[in-house]
Design a protein around this motif. Structure first.
Motif, PDB file in Angstrom:
ATOM      1  N   GLU A  23      57.900 -10.995  -5.104  1.00 47.88           N
ATOM      2  CA  GLU A  23      58.560 -10.368  -6.254  1.00 47.88           C
ATOM      3  C   GLU A  23      58.828 -11.392  -7.352  1.00 47.88           C
ATOM      4  O   GLU A  23      58.655 -11.105  -8.543  1.00 47.88           O
ATOM      5  CB  GLU A  23      59.873  -9.731  -5.795  1.00 47.88           C
ATOM      6  CG  GLU A  23      60.618  -8.988  -6.901  1.00 47.88           C
ATOM      7  CD  GLU A  23      61.917  -8.388  -6.404  1.00 47.88           C
ATOM      8  OE1 GLU A  23      62.290  -7.304  -6.888  1.00 47.88           O
ATOM      9  OE2 GLU A  23      62.574  -9.018  -5.549  1.00 47.88           O
ATOM     10  N   SER A  29      57.334  -4.712 -11.555  1.00 46.73           N
ATOM     11  CA  SER A  29      58.662  -4.179 -11.291  1.00 46.73           C
ATOM     12  C   SER A  29      58.807  -3.940  -9.791  1.00 46.73           C
ATOM     13  O   SER A  29      57.806  -3.830  -9.067  1.00 46.73           O
ATOM     14  CB  SER A  29      58.864  -2.869 -12.036  1.00 46.73           C
ATOM     15  OG  SER A  29      58.013  -1.866 -11.487  1.00 46.73           O
ATOM     16  N   PRO A  30      60.040  -3.869  -9.279  1.00 50.07           N
ATOM     17  CA  PRO A  30      60.222  -3.616  -7.842  1.00 50.07           C
ATOM     18  C   PRO A  30      59.484  -2.371  -7.360  1.00 50.07           C
ATOM     19  O   PRO A  30      58.869  -2.386  -6.287  1.00 50.07           O
ATOM     20  CB  PRO A  30      61.734  -3.465  -7.708  1.00 50.07           C
ATOM     21  CG  PRO A  30      62.297  -4.299  -8.820  1.00 50.07           C
ATOM     22  CD  PRO A  30      61.333  -4.129  -9.958  1.00 50.07           C
ATOM     23  N   ASN A  31      59.520  -1.298  -8.153  1.00 49.85           N
ATOM     24  CA  ASN A  31      58.832  -0.067  -7.744  1.00 49.85           C
ATOM     25  C   ASN A  31      57.319  -0.260  -7.717  1.00 49.85           C
ATOM     26  O   ASN A  31      56.631   0.201  -6.796  1.00 49.85           O
ATOM     27  CB  ASN A  31      59.198   1.086  -8.687  1.00 49.85           C
ATOM     28  CG  ASN A  31      60.618   1.572  -8.474  1.00 49.85           C
ATOM     29  OD1 ASN A  31      61.188   1.355  -7.401  1.00 49.85           O
ATOM     30  ND2 ASN A  31      61.187   2.213  -9.490  1.00 49.85           N
ATOM     31  N   ALA A  32      56.802  -0.947  -8.749  1.00 50.42           N
ATOM     32  CA  ALA A  32      55.357  -1.166  -8.813  1.00 50.42           C
ATOM     33  C   ALA A  32      54.893  -2.062  -7.669  1.00 50.42           C
ATOM     34  O   ALA A  32      53.839  -1.823  -7.063  1.00 50.42           O
ATOM     35  CB  ALA A  32      54.989  -1.790 -10.161  1.00 50.42           C
ATOM     36  N   GLN A  34      56.380  -2.401  -4.746  1.00 48.38           N
ATOM     37  CA  GLN A  34      56.464  -1.635  -3.499  1.00 48.38           C
ATOM     38  C   GLN A  34      55.296  -0.664  -3.380  1.00 48.38           C
ATOM     39  O   GLN A  34      54.716  -0.495  -2.298  1.00 48.38           O
ATOM     40  CB  GLN A  34      57.787  -0.864  -3.442  1.00 48.38           C
ATOM     41  CG  GLN A  34      58.065  -0.221  -2.090  1.00 48.38           C
ATOM     42  CD  GLN A  34      58.115  -1.222  -0.960  1.00 48.38           C
ATOM     43  OE1 GLN A  34      58.929  -2.145  -0.978  1.00 48.38           O
ATOM     44  NE2 GLN A  34      57.230  -1.076   0.028  1.00 48.38           N
ATOM     45  N   ASP A  35      54.915  -0.023  -4.494  1.00 41.17           N
ATOM     46  CA  ASP A  35      53.764   0.897  -4.471  1.00 41.17           C
ATOM     47  C   ASP A  35      52.492   0.139  -4.109  1.00 41.17           C
ATOM     48  O   ASP A  35      51.656   0.650  -3.346  1.00 41.17           O
ATOM     49  CB  ASP A  35      53.597   1.566  -5.840  1.00 41.17           C
ATOM     50  CG  ASP A  35      54.687   2.607  -6.118  1.00 41.17           C
ATOM     51  OD1 ASP A  35      55.369   2.998  -5.151  1.00 41.17           O
ATOM     52  OD2 ASP A  35      54.854   2.985  -7.296  1.00 41.17           O
ATOM     53  N   ASP A  38      52.530  -0.626  -0.454  1.00 42.44           N
ATOM     54  CA  ASP A  38      52.274   0.613   0.308  1.00 42.44           C
ATOM     55  C   ASP A  38      50.784   0.929   0.328  1.00 42.44           C
ATOM     56  O   ASP A  38      50.231   1.335   1.364  1.00 42.44           O
ATOM     57  CB  ASP A  38      53.053   1.777  -0.298  1.00 42.44           C
ATOM     58  CG  ASP A  38      54.554   1.696  -0.028  1.00 42.44           C
ATOM     59  OD1 ASP A  38      54.930   0.947   0.907  1.00 42.44           O
ATOM     60  OD2 ASP A  38      55.328   2.361  -0.746  1.00 42.44           O
TER      61      ASP A  38
END
Length: 401
Positions: A23, A29-32, A34-35, A38
């Motif tokens: 990170e 971004s944290p969401n990006a 994590q996606d 995944d």
């Protein structure tokens, strides 16, 4: 695509990598992020390794990691390795000793030679504390490579001396005595070039210990005496005591116990109380070495009561420290004590058990020739000549190396 970038950065971080590090390295971004992770998990490229104490991932296969790592340009990888060093230093500010191994590896690959040299040396010393001598040698040698790219100023010369003298116990543990002696000779030349007497003390001490194991008695004693004179002039009492110990070891190796006893008698308090659990960069804890040397010396004079007492004291310290080499030296000198009384079937059985079940860490294996020689002598004295020849032949190869 962001998945490719994530994969690329993760590969440079290593086969295992933390979410926190990734990170900080990427601008996602944290969401990006994590996606992206995944997606990589669904593609069966990485998987979650642990959640606590912090979230970590790992590549499913080493080959996958290697391919992902090699796909980028060398210049890009070098830049990211440098970024990893900076981020790790920030994330672990004040606690970098805890992660000095990855810092050393990334600094070397980033060709940040200043940090590669210093972190490599620190990583080598840390590995020694855990008796991981193969790893320690690798880190120290890489640190010396890094130094070759730096200016030859006095700070770098001092660091080069420190690394070289630290390699003596490391190479001794790996049965590479000749390499250790070569590094010590280099260190001595550097000490004389910059007139660094304090570092010269360590180099002379290591050299004397090493030469006595080569049965180069005269040279070992000469260096120990040179060290004692210099240390006396400088008021460096520890080195006076260690010089006496080095000289005593030389006498014991040629089975001359009385001078050895006289040499170290006056320093019992220093070795056994003040420095009870200290190593000072040497292989054995100093009190363990003192007690085992006294054990052998008194055994050779026939004073078995004193020898038994010193063996028990050495065993107590080895139990305290939990260091593999301390336990090994206690076992070896215990065997020497029993042999001085006369070989017995019980001693043969005990040595067979130790060698058969490999009670020690793998780093002790180069020293097994010491125990093999004791077992061979035991067989010989018991009249088991064929067994003695076989065991002593097994001891010859590692001893010669």
């Amino acid at each position: 695509p962001r998945e490719r970038k994530t994969l690329h950065y993760a590969a440079v971080c290593g086969k295992d990598f933390s979410y926190r590090l990734l990170e900080a390295l990427t601008d996602l971004s944290p969401n990006a992020l994590q996606d992206s992770l995944d997606t990589l998990r669904q593609a069966d490229l990485v998987y979650e390794l642990q959640r606590f104490p912090e979230l970590e991932f790992t590549f499913k296969h080493a080959l996958t990691h290697d391919v992902a790592y090699e796909q980028s340009l060398l210049s890009e990888r070098k830049q990211i390795h440098g970024e990893v060093v900076e981020v790790l230093e920030q994330l672990w500010r004040g606690r970098t000793k805890e992660i000095v191994e990855p810092l050393a590896r990334h600094a070397h690959r980033a060709e940040d030679w200043e940090k590669a040299a210093r972190y490599g040396y620190e990583a080598g010393l840390k590995a020694v504390d855990h008796s991981a001598f193969d790893k320690a040698a690798s880190f120290c040698e890489e640190a010396l490579i890094a130094l070759d790219f730096l200016d030859n100023d006095i700070d770098h010369i001092r660091l080069g001396i420190d690394i070289r003298k630290s390699l003596r116990p490391i190479y001794s543990a790996l049965n590479k005595a000749k390499e250790a002696l070569a590094r010590l000779n280099q260190a001595r030349d550097l000490c004389e070039r910059i007139d660094d007497k304090e570092r010269l003390f360590d180099v002379l001490l290591h050299s004397s210990f090493l030469l006595s194991t080569f049965i180069q008695f005269d040279r070992a004693v000469e260096l120990a005496e040179q060290l004692e004179v210099l240390a006396q002039e400088a008021g460096a009492q520890r080195y006076v005591a260690e010089a006496r110990m080095a000289k005593a070891q030389a006498y014991l190796i040629v089975s001359t116990p009385l001078p050895a006893i006289d040499l170290i008698r006056d320093f019992e308090d220093e070795f056994t109380v003040q420095w009870r659990r200290e190593r000072f960069g040497l292989v054995a804890t100093r009190s363990v070495w003192y007690f085992t040397q006294r054990c052998l010396a008194t055994a050779l004079t026939g004073n078995f009561e004193s020898a038994e007492s010193n063996r028990a004291k050495a065993a107590a310290v080895a139990e305290e420290t939990g260091r593999t080499f301390d336990r090994f030296f206690v076992d070896y000198f215990s065997a020497r004590l029993e042999l001085s009384k006369g070989a017995s079937p019980q001693l043969a059985a005990a040595l067979e058990q130790a060698l058969k079940h490999n009670e020690y860490d793998k780093d002790i294996e180069p020293f097994f020739c010491w125990l093999l020689s004791c077992l061979g002598q035991t067989y010989f004295e018991l009249g088991l000549y064929d067994d003695a020849i076989e065991v002593l032949e097994d001891a010859i190869a590692p001893a010669t190396k």
